[in-house]
Scaffold this active site. Structure first.
Site, PDB file in Angstrom:
ATOM      1  N   HIS A   1     -11.474  36.807  32.929  1.00 12.13           N
ATOM      2  CA  HIS A   1     -10.367  36.313  32.100  1.00 12.13           C
ATOM      3  C   HIS A   1      -9.627  35.222  32.853  1.00 12.13           C
ATOM      4  O   HIS A   1      -9.510  35.260  34.084  1.00 12.13           O
ATOM      5  CB  HIS A   1      -9.421  37.446  31.671  1.00 12.13           C
TER       6      HIS A   1
ATOM      7  N   ASP B   1      -6.442  34.164  31.794  1.00 10.15           N
ATOM      8  CA  ASP B   1      -4.997  34.358  31.756  1.00 10.15           C
ATOM      9  C   ASP B   1      -4.561  35.133  32.990  1.00 10.15           C
ATOM     10  O   ASP B   1      -5.371  35.836  33.618  1.00 10.15           O
ATOM     11  CB  ASP B   1      -4.576  35.067  30.473  1.00 10.15           C
TER      12      ASP B   1
ATOM     13  N   ASP C   1      -7.522  37.573  40.459  1.00 12.87           N
ATOM     14  CA  ASP C   1      -7.423  38.271  39.175  1.00 12.87           C
ATOM     15  C   ASP C   1      -7.003  37.313  38.074  1.00 12.87           C
ATOM     16  O   ASP C   1      -5.822  37.176  37.786  1.00 12.87           O
ATOM     17  CB  ASP C   1      -6.407  39.408  39.313  1.00 12.87           C
TER      18      ASP C   1
ATOM     19  N   GLU D   1      -6.055  39.150  28.581  1.00 11.00           N
ATOM     20  CA  GLU D   1      -6.300  40.469  29.172  1.00 11.00           C
ATOM     21  C   GLU D   1      -5.046  41.041  29.803  1.00 11.00           C
ATOM     22  O   GLU D   1      -4.747  42.232  29.656  1.00 11.00           O
ATOM     23  CB  GLU D   1      -7.424  40.370  30.210  1.00 11.00           C
ATOM     24  N   GLU D   2      -4.278  40.208  30.486  1.00  9.88           N
ATOM     25  CA  GLU D   2      -3.110  40.718  31.194  1.00  9.88           C
ATOM     26  C   GLU D   2      -2.002  41.173  30.244  1.00  9.88           C
ATOM     27  O   GLU D   2      -1.184  42.018  30.599  1.00  9.88           O
ATOM     28  CB  GLU D   2      -2.551  39.646  32.148  1.00  9.88           C
TER      29      GLU D   2
ATOM     30  N   HIS E   1      -1.160  40.960  40.870  1.00  8.00           N
ATOM     31  CA  HIS E   1       0.043  41.266  40.090  1.00  8.00           C
ATOM     32  C   HIS E   1       1.321  41.188  40.920  1.00  8.00           C
ATOM     33  O   HIS E   1       2.413  41.386  40.379  1.00  8.00           O
ATOM     34  CB  HIS E   1      -0.028  42.642  39.412  1.00  8.00           C
TER      35      HIS E   1
END
Length: 454
Positions: free
Chosen positions: A90, A92, A123, A156-157, A423
């Site tokens: 992903h 995003d 990520d 996705e996030e 994150h």
């Protein structure tokens, strides 16, 4: 089989990979227009589409998904009769949080202490670059032996489910014999790992209203119900004194039977301050891979700077609940909603809104694709054997793909090992992991193609 030609090719491509990752990280592609312009995600999607076209992919398309975001699709045909492999990543990313807390700008890839720092570096923009490296290495060493589909998700996030809904409406699009999800990570740097389980999640917003408007805390405090105080009491009901999640009706005593996570290593990875204890009971692996975990991820309340002596008429919080394999996310949503409603104090008016949900996932690690990946990782990481672990995070698409394509084998690998600090501020990727996992993926595709011959 020897890994040398593939590994040498990947090594030679790493400068290009760094430059491309820098370009991709520069897009502030947070899939929430309230935080960043939609144009940033659209530009990132366009970059991914152009990269696929440059590699000879056909039918490259920007898919407008029901949640208002775009996923990027492309197809690279392989030899006649070859199996089809779907590669997922992903583009995003999570918001950068406090940009002033980053040592280097979050959307500027920066090399420091042997790692590359930037939001999405691990990520999962790095996951897309990993797929490109693997395919380029194969093309330079005899060609790609399988048909390849690539899907790069755009939300996705946010957990808003756009790609899941699109796939369900177009089930033929992502059909494959094997699916490689490039969005997890090794147990630690240098230890090749596939992820066997994912916790699902549910995301709720809860609002409490107690007054028609804010009041002077001296004139009315002590009798008038403060919505923020009510919210604090409600949120406290979600955890026991030892920190164990306590949602009425939700099972919290499951055990993890695989690879264990030593407490000392976990404390170091999680950067727990000296003297501060861990929460919950059981092994660390039990707590992060096999049991539910509730987190209050946001509260709307007055900031300390500029605060006035007032009782709050309304308060709002966002709550994330991670749901382990063996439990149903929809049922967990129902239980969490009922808990919030029944534990709201003082008769405050409570409103609960669901903003995201995804089911947990458990892979079949006995499938032939895992044998092919184990051999590939053994060659890419000399002296190491492939390990199997869980992951506490969620990838809702996995269950959608498993339901749509029950015969497909699903493997989860990626760049989000503990040092990556995904994150959080100062997210980074290990270039050595990017290199070795790209080699492993290329060797896996070759192994898998060979296993399907005859």
């Amino acid at each position: 089989m020897t890994a040398r030609p593939i590994s040498e090719t990947v090594a030679s491509l790493m400068p290009r990979a760094k430059a491309e990752l820098a370009e991709l990280v520069a897009f502030r592609s947070v899939a929430d227009p309230a935080q960043f312009p939609r144009s940033e995600c659209e530009a990132a999607a366009g970059w991914v589409a152009d990269a696929l076209r440059a590699e000879g992919f056909q039918d490259v398309a920007l898919l407008d998904t029901p949640d208002g975001t775009q996923s990027v699709y492309g197809y690279l045909p392989g030899p006649a009769g070859a199996p089809t492999v779907l590669l997922y990543a992903h583009y995003d990313v999570q918001p950068p949080l406090d940009e002033s807390a980053w040592i280097s700008p979050p959307f500027e890839l920066t090399e420091r202490d042997g790692r590359w720092f930037g939001r999405g570096a691990a990520d999962c923009k790095g996951g897309f670059i990993m797929h490109l490296l693997a395919l380029r290495a194969l093309k330079a060493n005899g060609g790609v032996p399988v048909s390849v589909k690539v899907i790069a998700e755009g939300s996705e996030e946010q957990g808003t489910g756009g790609l899941e809904q699109y796939a369900e409406a177009h089930p033929e699009l992502l059909a494959a014999d094997t699916i490689v999800i490039g969005d997890t990570g090794n147990f630690r740097v240098g230890l090749p790992t596939v992820t066997a389980t994912l916790r699902g999640m549910t995301m709720l917003r809860v609002q409490l209203d107690t007054l028609e408007g804010n009041l002077h805390s001296g004139q009315f405090g002590g009798a008038a119900p403060d919505a923020l105080a009510a919210m604090i009491q409600l949120l406290a009901s979600l955890r026991a004194e030892d920190g164990t999640t306590t949602v009425d009706g939700l099972t919290t005593d499951a055990q993890w039977g695989g690879l264990q996570y030593p407490e000392g290593e976990f404390r170091a990875d999680a950067r727990v301050l000296d003297g501060v204890g861990l929460i919950g009971t059981g092994t660390v692996a039990d707590r992060i891979w096999a049991r539910p975990a509730v987190t209050v991820i946001g509260i709307d309340c007055p900031p300390v700077v500029g605060a006035t002596p007032s009782l709050q008429a309304s308060a709002r919080a966002q709550i994330s609940l991670r749901v382990p394999p063996g439990q149903d996310a929809a049922e967990a949503t129902r239980l969490l909603t009922a808990h919030l409603e029944s534990h709201t104090p003082w008769g405050a008016r409570v409103t609960v809104e669901q903003v995201g949900q995804g089911q947990p996932f458990r892979a079949d690690t006995t499938s032939p694709a895992y044998t092919s990946m184990a051999e590939a990782m053994r060659l890419a990481y000399p002296g190491e054997e492939m390990q199997t672990s869980g992951m506490g995070g969620s990838i809702p698409l996995c269950n959608t793909l498993a339901a749509l394509y029950p015969q497909a084998e699903i493997l989860l690998i990626g760049l989000s090992e503990p040092e990556a600090q995904i994150h959080a501020v100062n997210e980074s990727v290990s270039p050595e992991e990017l290199e070795r996992l790209s080699v492993a993926e290329a060797l896996f595709l070759r192994n898998y193609a060979d296993s399907k011959k005859g």
